[in-house]
Design a protein around this motif. Structure first.
Motif, PDB file in Angstrom:
ATOM      1  N   ILE A  85     -74.647  40.132  31.821  1.00  0.00           N
ATOM      2  CA  ILE A  85     -74.441  40.436  33.237  1.00  0.00           C
ATOM      3  C   ILE A  85     -75.481  39.699  34.066  1.00  0.00           C
ATOM      4  O   ILE A  85     -76.673  39.687  33.715  1.00  0.00           O
ATOM      5  CB  ILE A  85     -74.581  41.957  33.471  1.00  0.00           C
ATOM      6  CG1 ILE A  85     -73.548  42.708  32.633  1.00  0.00           C
ATOM      7  CG2 ILE A  85     -74.445  42.322  34.940  1.00  0.00           C
ATOM      8  CD1 ILE A  85     -73.936  44.128  32.353  1.00  0.00           C
ATOM      9  N   VAL A  95     -70.508  46.647  37.081  1.00  0.00           N
ATOM     10  CA  VAL A  95     -70.302  46.896  35.654  1.00  0.00           C
ATOM     11  C   VAL A  95     -70.729  48.304  35.230  1.00  0.00           C
ATOM     12  O   VAL A  95     -70.229  48.831  34.238  1.00  0.00           O
ATOM     13  CB  VAL A  95     -71.060  45.818  34.832  1.00  0.00           C
ATOM     14  CG1 VAL A  95     -70.983  46.080  33.350  1.00  0.00           C
ATOM     15  CG2 VAL A  95     -70.502  44.438  35.147  1.00  0.00           C
ATOM     16  N   ASP A  99     -69.859  50.343  31.646  1.00  0.00           N
ATOM     17  CA  ASP A  99     -70.808  50.003  30.589  1.00  0.00           C
ATOM     18  C   ASP A  99     -71.861  51.107  30.489  1.00  0.00           C
ATOM     19  O   ASP A  99     -72.880  51.083  31.183  1.00  0.00           O
ATOM     20  CB  ASP A  99     -71.454  48.653  30.889  1.00  0.00           C
ATOM     21  CG  ASP A  99     -72.311  48.130  29.750  1.00  0.00           C
ATOM     22  OD1 ASP A  99     -72.797  48.940  28.930  1.00  0.00           O
ATOM     23  OD2 ASP A  99     -72.521  46.898  29.693  1.00  0.00           O
TER      24      ASP A  99
END
Length: 163
Positions: A85, A95, A99
């Motif tokens: 990322i 994200v 995640d």
């Protein structure tokens, strides 16, 4: 997910991405209790709000803070690289909802920015103070904290009993 599943699927892998000194029973207890407090470890998108991830980070708040704070920044950059990322608030924020490892790592790093030592496991009131100082919740719910912390203690006791 159960607390055991969160520990195995998110917290343990997140702590493995960080220096060993960040992995402690005190850190794990606070991560579980704060996750329960913030999202019940269910909601990855804040109900009626902008926060994302099981630990409920806002882009301009916790995400930005962890990426910029001198104590957390080098570790946040390494975590972002490991997770693939870009280390910028907008990318991390996008994200976090999906995640859980990234979310747990950022939660641990936010705790790392506080200069005070983590409270000992079982110190409910000190845990609340630490949470308030680091998360700075807009609408703190002290009445929920005791239950969240008790559930955390039950989980950690089950793990200890199984050993």
């Amino acid at each position: 997910m159960t607390l055991s599943e969160i520990r195995a699927a998110a917290i343990a892998p997140a702590l493995a991405l960080l220096p060993a000194r960040m992995n402690s029973p005190q850190a794990e207890a606070l991560l579980l209790a704060i996750g329960l407090q913030e999202s019940s470890l269910i909601h990855r998108r804040q109900v009626g709000g902008p926060a994302r991830g099981l630990w409920q980070f806002e882009q301009g708040g916790g995400v930005r803070g962890v990426l910029l704070h001198p104590l957390s920044r080098p570790h946040a950059l390494a975590v972002c690289e490991a997770r693939g990322i870009a280390p910028v608030p907008s990318a991390v924020y996008a994200v976090l909802e999906h995640d859980d490892i990234l979310a747990a790592a950022f939660a641990r790093l936010l705790l790392w920015t506080d200069p005070a030592p983590l409270p000992e496991v079982g110190e409910v009131a000190n845990g609340w103070d630490y949470y308030q100082r680091t998360w700075r919740p807009g609408k703190p719910h002290r009445d929920r904290w005791d239950d969240c912390y008790a559930r955390t203690m039950d989980e950690l006791q089950e793990v200890a009993d199984a050993r």
